[in-house]
Design a protein around this motif. Structure first.
Motif, PDB file in Angstrom:
ATOM      1  N   ALA A 266       0.814  -0.901   0.524  1.00 53.56           N
ATOM      2  CA  ALA A 266      -0.103   0.290   0.394  1.00 53.56           C
ATOM      3  C   ALA A 266       0.972   1.434  -0.073  1.00 53.56           C
ATOM      4  CB  ALA A 266      -0.999   0.151   1.270  1.00 53.56           C
ATOM      5  N   PHE A 267       0.297   2.516  -0.881  1.00 57.80           N
ATOM      6  CA  PHE A 267       1.244   3.611  -0.831  1.00 57.80           C
ATOM      7  C   PHE A 267       0.691   4.455  -0.576  1.00 57.80           C
ATOM      8  CE2 PHE A 267       3.141   1.085  -4.265  1.00 57.80           C
ATOM      9  CZ  PHE A 267       5.095   1.349  -3.717  1.00 57.80           C
ATOM     10  N   ALA A 268       1.205   5.096   0.359  1.00 57.28           N
ATOM     11  CA  ALA A 268      -0.121   6.498   0.959  1.00 57.28           C
ATOM     12  C   ALA A 268      -0.090   7.697  -0.365  1.00 57.28           C
ATOM     13  CB  ALA A 268       1.200   7.481   2.101  1.00 57.28           C
ATOM     14  N   LEU A 269      -1.064   8.469  -0.644  1.00 58.01           N
ATOM     15  CA  LEU A 269      -1.811   9.226  -1.612  1.00 58.01           C
ATOM     16  C   LEU A 269      -1.419  10.707  -1.008  1.00 58.01           C
ATOM     17  CD1 LEU A 269      -2.478   9.477  -4.724  1.00 58.01           C
ATOM     18  CD2 LEU A 269      -4.276   9.680  -3.723  1.00 58.01           C
ATOM     19  N   THR A 270      -0.528  11.274  -1.884  1.00 60.20           N
ATOM     20  CA  THR A 270       0.209  12.395  -2.080  1.00 60.20           C
ATOM     21  C   THR A 270      -0.033  13.276  -3.312  1.00 60.20           C
ATOM     22  OG1 THR A 270       2.473  11.893  -0.126  1.00 60.20           O
ATOM     23  CG2 THR A 270       2.033  14.141  -1.409  1.00 60.20           C
TER      24      THR A 270
ATOM     25  N   HIS B 289       1.041  10.152  -6.217  1.00 62.43           N
ATOM     26  CA  HIS B 289       1.249  11.216  -5.917  1.00 62.43           C
ATOM     27  C   HIS B 289       0.152  11.729  -7.513  1.00 62.43           C
ATOM     28  CE1 HIS B 289       5.390  11.682  -3.102  1.00 62.43           C
ATOM     29  NE2 HIS B 289       5.240  10.504  -3.858  1.00 62.43           N
ATOM     30  N   ARG B 290      -0.198  12.664  -7.022  1.00 62.30           N
ATOM     31  CA  ARG B 290      -1.368  13.321  -8.553  1.00 62.30           C
ATOM     32  C   ARG B 290      -0.677  14.555  -8.478  1.00 62.30           C
ATOM     33  NH1 ARG B 290      -5.833  10.777  -9.629  1.00 62.30           N
ATOM     34  NH2 ARG B 290      -7.004  13.220  -9.294  1.00 62.30           N
ATOM     35  N   ILE B 291      -0.403  15.075  -9.334  1.00 65.87           N
ATOM     36  CA  ILE B 291       0.112  17.271  -9.537  1.00 65.87           C
ATOM     37  C   ILE B 291      -1.095  16.989 -10.339  1.00 65.87           C
ATOM     38  CG2 ILE B 291       2.207  17.528  -9.951  1.00 65.87           C
ATOM     39  CD1 ILE B 291       3.226  14.928  -9.727  1.00 65.87           C
ATOM     40  N   GLN B 292      -1.718  18.397  -9.519  1.00 65.51           N
ATOM     41  CA  GLN B 292      -2.515  18.899 -10.851  1.00 65.51           C
ATOM     42  C   GLN B 292      -1.516  20.519 -12.132  1.00 65.51           C
ATOM     43  OE1 GLN B 292      -5.643  19.380 -10.355  1.00 65.51           O
ATOM     44  NE2 GLN B 292      -5.905  17.584  -9.348  1.00 65.51           N
ATOM     45  N   VAL B 293      -1.578  19.774 -13.428  1.00 62.85           N
ATOM     46  CA  VAL B 293      -0.739  20.460 -13.781  1.00 62.85           C
ATOM     47  C   VAL B 293      -1.680  21.146 -14.017  1.00 62.85           C
ATOM     48  CG1 VAL B 293      -0.009  20.816 -15.484  1.00 62.85           C
ATOM     49  CG2 VAL B 293       0.359  18.740 -14.477  1.00 62.85           C
ATOM     50  N   ASP B 294      -1.686  23.188 -14.022  1.00 61.39           N
ATOM     51  CA  ASP B 294      -2.197  24.534 -14.813  1.00 61.39           C
ATOM     52  C   ASP B 294      -0.944  24.200 -16.069  1.00 61.39           C
ATOM     53  OD1 ASP B 294      -2.466  26.673 -15.639  1.00 61.39           O
ATOM     54  OD2 ASP B 294      -2.433  27.750 -13.962  1.00 61.39           O
TER      55      ASP B 294
ATOM     56  N   GLY C 278      -1.113   9.680 -17.108  1.00 63.11           N
ATOM     57  CA  GLY C 278      -1.165  11.577 -17.775  1.00 63.11           C
ATOM     58  C   GLY C 278      -0.165  11.669 -18.564  1.00 63.11           C
ATOM     59  N   LEU C 279       1.194  11.599 -18.920  1.00 65.76           N
ATOM     60  CA  LEU C 279       2.200  11.370 -19.736  1.00 65.76           C
ATOM     61  C   LEU C 279       1.791  11.283 -21.001  1.00 65.76           C
ATOM     62  CD1 LEU C 279       5.070  11.208 -17.140  1.00 65.76           C
ATOM     63  CD2 LEU C 279       3.440  13.756 -17.109  1.00 65.76           C
ATOM     64  N   ARG C 280       2.516  12.070 -22.066  1.00 70.03           N
ATOM     65  CA  ARG C 280       2.719  11.328 -22.968  1.00 70.03           C
ATOM     66  C   ARG C 280       3.267   9.739 -23.217  1.00 70.03           C
ATOM     67  NH1 ARG C 280       3.472  15.264 -28.365  1.00 70.03           N
ATOM     68  NH2 ARG C 280       1.452  15.672 -27.813  1.00 70.03           N
ATOM     69  N   TRP C 281       4.752  10.018 -22.618  1.00 64.79           N
ATOM     70  CA  TRP C 281       5.513   8.129 -22.506  1.00 64.79           C
ATOM     71  C   TRP C 281       4.998   7.970 -21.142  1.00 64.79           C
ATOM     72  CZ3 TRP C 281       7.797  12.717 -25.262  1.00 64.79           C
ATOM     73  CH2 TRP C 281       7.083  12.646 -26.895  1.00 64.79           C
TER      74      TRP C 281
ATOM     75  N   GLU D 186      -4.742  16.526 -20.077  1.00 64.35           N
ATOM     76  CA  GLU D 186      -4.752  15.721 -18.949  1.00 64.35           C
ATOM     77  C   GLU D 186      -4.302  16.352 -17.506  1.00 64.35           C
ATOM     78  OE1 GLU D 186      -5.844  12.718 -18.149  1.00 64.35           O
ATOM     79  OE2 GLU D 186      -5.582  11.565 -20.086  1.00 64.35           O
ATOM     80  N   PRO D 187      -5.550  16.898 -16.816  1.00 65.03           N
ATOM     81  CA  PRO D 187      -5.291  17.542 -15.982  1.00 65.03           C
ATOM     82  C   PRO D 187      -4.836  17.575 -14.350  1.00 65.03           C
ATOM     83  CG  PRO D 187      -7.196  17.424 -15.251  1.00 65.03           C
ATOM     84  CD  PRO D 187      -6.885  16.921 -16.699  1.00 65.03           C
ATOM     85  N   VAL D 188      -3.840  16.262 -14.574  1.00 59.90           N
ATOM     86  CA  VAL D 188      -3.417  15.193 -13.357  1.00 59.90           C
ATOM     87  C   VAL D 188      -2.790  14.804 -13.969  1.00 59.90           C
ATOM     88  CG1 VAL D 188      -3.626  14.441 -11.187  1.00 59.90           C
ATOM     89  CG2 VAL D 188      -5.784  15.772 -11.819  1.00 59.90           C
ATOM     90  N   VAL D 189      -1.364  14.281 -13.549  1.00 57.50           N
ATOM     91  CA  VAL D 189      -0.332  13.300 -13.979  1.00 57.50           C
ATOM     92  C   VAL D 189      -0.233  12.599 -12.030  1.00 57.50           C
ATOM     93  CG1 VAL D 189       1.799  13.023 -13.650  1.00 57.50           C
ATOM     94  CG2 VAL D 189       1.040  14.716 -15.194  1.00 57.50           C
ATOM     95  N   SER D 190      -0.113  11.005 -12.583  1.00 54.75           N
ATOM     96  CA  SER D 190      -0.095  10.508 -11.078  1.00 54.75           C
ATOM     97  C   SER D 190       1.015  10.167 -11.620  1.00 54.75           C
ATOM     98  CB  SER D 190      -1.181   9.603 -11.376  1.00 54.75           C
ATOM     99  OG  SER D 190      -1.149   8.440 -12.372  1.00 54.75           O
TER     100      SER D 190
END
Length: 283
Positions: free
Chosen positions: A9-13, A185-190, A214-217, A240-244
């Motif tokens: 299990a991983f913590a989500l940040t 990790h969930r990264i909000q991208v502007d 959420g990335l091209r590759w 994609e507004p979020v990268v995980s």
């Protein structure tokens, strides 16, 4: 046959780079290093921070940028709370100016600590004096350009700070970067501010296993190390507004910062236009 072991299990940040919004003041602490930066970037990170420090020669950079900016002296609008270090880089005229403004200037001769480390130590002391408050997010302006040894020091220090600080960011006019600890990790991208390039850099570890969306590759359970694959020059996807990111070891995340302009500052700080009042009804 024994059942397969469950996945760990991983913590989500969650992550958001809110300190680039000058209209949102958070518990951010800005530390300015002795490296070049633009006024548009300074404006954003300064006005979103509540505590401002210059690491030794960083005060020279701040002073010189503002003394004659578009023909105006703006130094009084950006007065730091603290200048700290061994002060071997602080010029006499800069020291005299900020001393006259009542800025706290602290000489620290400790040669086992860098000027950046000394400023972080001062922040910790100020936080303890406040008592019962949450940590500030540290925003380091500079530290990813210029001398390679200083850049590596920045990476090393932030890597170690993950044990005691919740959030530490490093930003220049070219990119923003921070350490993602082991976990999810969930990264909000502007996308108006960042892109198109990004990267995941396995600095300070032997290797890690990465999974992204959420990335091209994207990567799926893919090992990453300096002896193997390093995900550089990847791309953010505008839709994609979020990268995980899921990583088994600490890894550096970096995003390209789009050019900031004075025109954007004027648009952001301009008060909203009030609608005209309707004409009085005829009687």
């Amino acid at each position: 046959m024994a059942a397969p072991a469950p996945s760990p299990a991983f913590a989500l940040t969650p992550w958001e780079v809110s300190f680039l919004d000058p209209l949102r003041v958070h518990r951010n602490a800005l530390i300015i290093l002795n490296q070049p930066f633009s006024f548009p970037l300074l404006h954003r990170v300064w006005h979103s921070s509540r505590w401002h420090a210059c690491a030794d020669g960083g005060a020279n950079r701040l002073h010189d940028l503002l003394k004659d900016h578009d023909g105006k002296d703006k130094r009084h609008l950006y007065t730091p709370d603290l200048i700290k270090g061994d002060l071997d880089s602080l010029r006499d005229d800069v020291r005299a100016y900020y001393s006259a403004q009542g800025v706290r200037i602290v000489y620290d001769a400790d040669q086992d600590s860098t000027d950046l480390m000394k400023c972080i130590g001062a922040l910790v002391e100020d936080e303890r004096a406040e008592r019962h408050v949450e940590q500030n997010t540290i925003v380091i302006l500079g530290g990813l350009s210029g001398r390679l040894d200083q850049t590596v020091h920045t990476l090393s220090l932030v890597h170690k700070l993950r044990r005691s600080r919740r959030r530490t960011f490093v930003i220049t006019d070219d990119n923003v970067a921070w350490l993602l600890d082991a976990g999810e990790h969930r990264i909000q991208v502007d996308h108006a501010l960042f892109g198109p390039t990004c990267g995941l850099l396995p600095v300070g570890i032997d290797s890690t296993i990465l999974t992204t969306t959420g990335l091209r590759w994207n990567l799926t359970e893919h090992p990453s190390s300096f002896d193997g694959m390093v995900s550089t020059s990847n791309h953010l996807l505008p839709e994609e507004p979020v990268v995980s990111v899921r990583t088994t070891k600490p890894i550096w995340w970096t995003m390209e910062l789009r050019p900031l302009t004075e025109a954007k500052i004027a648009a952001e700080t301009k008060p909203p236009v009030q609608p005209e009042s309707p004409p009085p009804a005829e009687v």
